[in-house]
Design an enzyme around this catalytic site. Sequence first.
Site: not given
Lengths: 279, 213
Positions: A106, A127, A139
């Site tokens: 992250s 992510h 993501e």
Amino acid sequence: MGSGIALVAARAGFETFLYDLDGDALERARGDIRSFLARSVEKGRLTAEEGEAAVARVVATSDVDELASASLVVEAVFEDPDVKGELLRTLHDVCPATTIFASNTSTLSITELGARSGRPTHVLGMHFCLPAQLMKLVEMSPGLETDPDVFRTAWELCEQMGQRPVRTQDRPGFVLNRFVVPLNNDAIRLVERGVAEPAEIDRAVKAGLGYPLGPLELVDLVGLDTQILLAEALYGITHDPRTACPPLLRRMVAAGRLGRKTGRGFYEYSGRTMFGASG
Amino acid sequence: MTGASVKLRYFGPSASLPETQTWFAERGAATVLVLAGTGAGRALPQVEPSRWTCVLVELTTECLGLYHDEREGSNVLGFARFRLGDDATSLVEVVRQRGTSEAAVAAARDAFGGLDWEVAVCTDVSGRIVDRLLRPYLNDALTAVDEGLASAADLDLTIELGLSYPEGPIRLLERTGLADHALVSRALFDAYGEPSLVPARRARLALERTRLG
């Protein structure tokens, strides 16, 4: 987090290996997955057969060689470039050249992880949000060297898992952590400075802004140790004062108050169940 | 329903308790005095706090200390219903000072709890709880779009899906007013001097537009 991602893949019909060197951790993860799917069956979201099939699709292993048949590996190990880099290098030696490596990082640079992996064209960011088994967003970030076709393939696999990919750039924290880490730190500083108790802050944020969780409830869920790692990773790159780790957070972690996983953080908890498995 | 009996007095227009509505049912002798309106703080010297269990003074962005110094056993508290632009929420932030009595805090909770509002108690600091957390986040979101991290729509979508926020930051700002955000953020910057509180470019321009007419 790895068990949640494995659950997402298995639930969508993918044969899934859950790899960890710690046999006890694997056993716990299998139990969490079984409990969550049983609850999904009780709630009518899956048939009993679908639930059993999903459990059966998860193969828990501590033997990295078993991953040689994977077309996609999602790593979710400790948020440390050396730890992740070493794992990716090991996987590079085990898996065929076509296997795509996705990092659930992250905060770390996808380009840097790609460079450490030995196959930068086949490394990308993927992510998942916590808890992965409930949250749809992923993501997805290409590194500078990521092959566009590889990225497209991974995107399609993500969609086939029933997730909602959103393209972000390979920048510190991508989108979510860029915003949530400093926001959580700001909330911790309010506690640290005696402005308000955690429950008052969380109540204010939920009532005032309609957020489902207050920032301190979220830190307890994510883990106070994880918040430190995220803050350190972001601060190390950005030097933004809001990302600097609040001293209170370090003291709480030193005292073993890591949040839900240890039963105490900004709140006290009893029992340990996978988020969403009960209630 | 509140156990407190409340007397409400207005000193100018109130953002928290507009005069167009009835807020507190009068039952018996009032024990809590609420001073509402933009002039509530300046009206405080007109009342005798010792006659009440607590006196609640409506605030906007200012601190209670502007009207009432800290003292042990004080029963004077501040309050502000949290608003985003013109939108009122169910949150009321109640401000206590060092030395404020617990009985007065409990009476304040009781009074507002009767309105089915969520009560959050904090100390007497600029921005209280929500604005202190929200404004840097909104400035950063505007800056992130300026820097090309993501389009405004993708940024909102990511935050709505990833954090289950009801609304992404850009959508929130466009709905509730960029100029209003700039005003609140500027007031906090004046109080704290932190760069994250400097209104972001787009909000600053929106405020300048309103001044140009």
